[in-house]
Design a protein around this motif. Sequence first.
Motif, short mmCIF file in Angstrom:
data_model
loop_
_atom_site.label_atom_id
_atom_site.label_comp_id
_atom_site.label_asym_id
_atom_site.label_seq_id
_atom_site.Cartn_x
_atom_site.Cartn_y
_atom_site.Cartn_z
N THR A 70 39.70 6.03 -17.36
CA THR A 70 40.19 5.91 -18.72
C THR A 70 40.31 7.23 -19.31
N TYR A 85 42.69 11.08 -22.10
CA TYR A 85 42.02 9.88 -22.30
C TYR A 85 42.81 8.84 -23.04
N LEU A 86 42.51 7.47 -22.70
CA LEU A 86 43.27 6.68 -23.27
C LEU A 86 42.78 6.40 -24.75
N ALA A 132 44.50 7.16 -17.04
CA ALA A 132 44.55 8.09 -18.03
C ALA A 132 45.85 8.75 -17.54
N THR A 184 34.40 1.16 -14.14
CA THR A 184 35.19 1.95 -15.03
C THR A 184 34.27 3.04 -15.71
#
Length: 320
Positions: A202, A169-170, A162, A245
């Motif tokens: 992310t 955030y993605l 990210a 993740t």
Amino acid sequence: MPNDSDLTMSELLKDAPKNWGRWGEDDEFGALNFLDASEALRGVASAHSGKVFTLQTPVGTDKGDPVTLSRHGAIRRQTVDVNSFRTGDRDINPGGSKWADDYFEMFCQGTSQYDGLGHVWYDEQIYNGYSAETTAGGLSKASVAPVGRHGIVGRGVLLDMARYRDKEYLDRFETFGLDDLLECAKEQGVQIEKHDIILIRTGWIPSYFHRDPEEYFHPFSEPGLVYSKELVEWFHDMEIPNLVTDTMGNEITFDPNNGFKLLLHAALMRNLGVTMCELVMMDELGDDCAKDGQYTFLYAAAPIVIEKASGSPVNPIVVK
């Protein structure tokens, strides 16, 4: 996103590397076998300041929990509180002490959690060649229980995708691959080494807590890692034991190249025995790594030992 080709997962991965039999025909630890005593000490050696971070996503929140649409959030019920003594439902203990108690119900994979290696399969075989029949009524092989008994301790490396892409955030559907991971590491000034535990941020799970749930879940597709032959070979060559993740699925929800779902679970978990940890929170850790430039640390985790379960809750700990 449906599979719009005649290709099957078996055909796509027919020449992919496997670790079946590498640690014996009865193995249920997979790539965690790489995390021996020397790897635990290498992790310890990467801690310098003593700063501690816990990565578990909160459960039972007033907003609800960020879980997949096939599950529901945790339910906590108070069974004993001050009112229990006012109404006489509970007797005060000799000496005058009182207490509170509660009950908790949740999916085994309804928060930050580890998958057992038998969680996902194709061709009617789970990790190490065990029959898919071993999952009937509970996983008698390659459940999460051996992971909990083994524990995970080693050197962790944060890859902050990210921040690398200059985002909070993605986006949903946003992908990244091996080249992106390596470029992110290069920009952070960190060298990924054999047997490192890979953490990828992310920002997706933390974003749930300040977004509208309807917008967060619909249409449902997380950002994430996307399959490539080179990526799988890199995991194999680097002997990566564990992927962590801050998404529910550890990978893009639907692979944009073929429409497959859980393709990396098949290629990494089922074939290589890479243990997966999902749904963690890394924003605080990411902020601190960006401040001091240290992206390596001691990583330690042990999911609850639930016999025959396909997954189990965990609160991973990072020490920098």
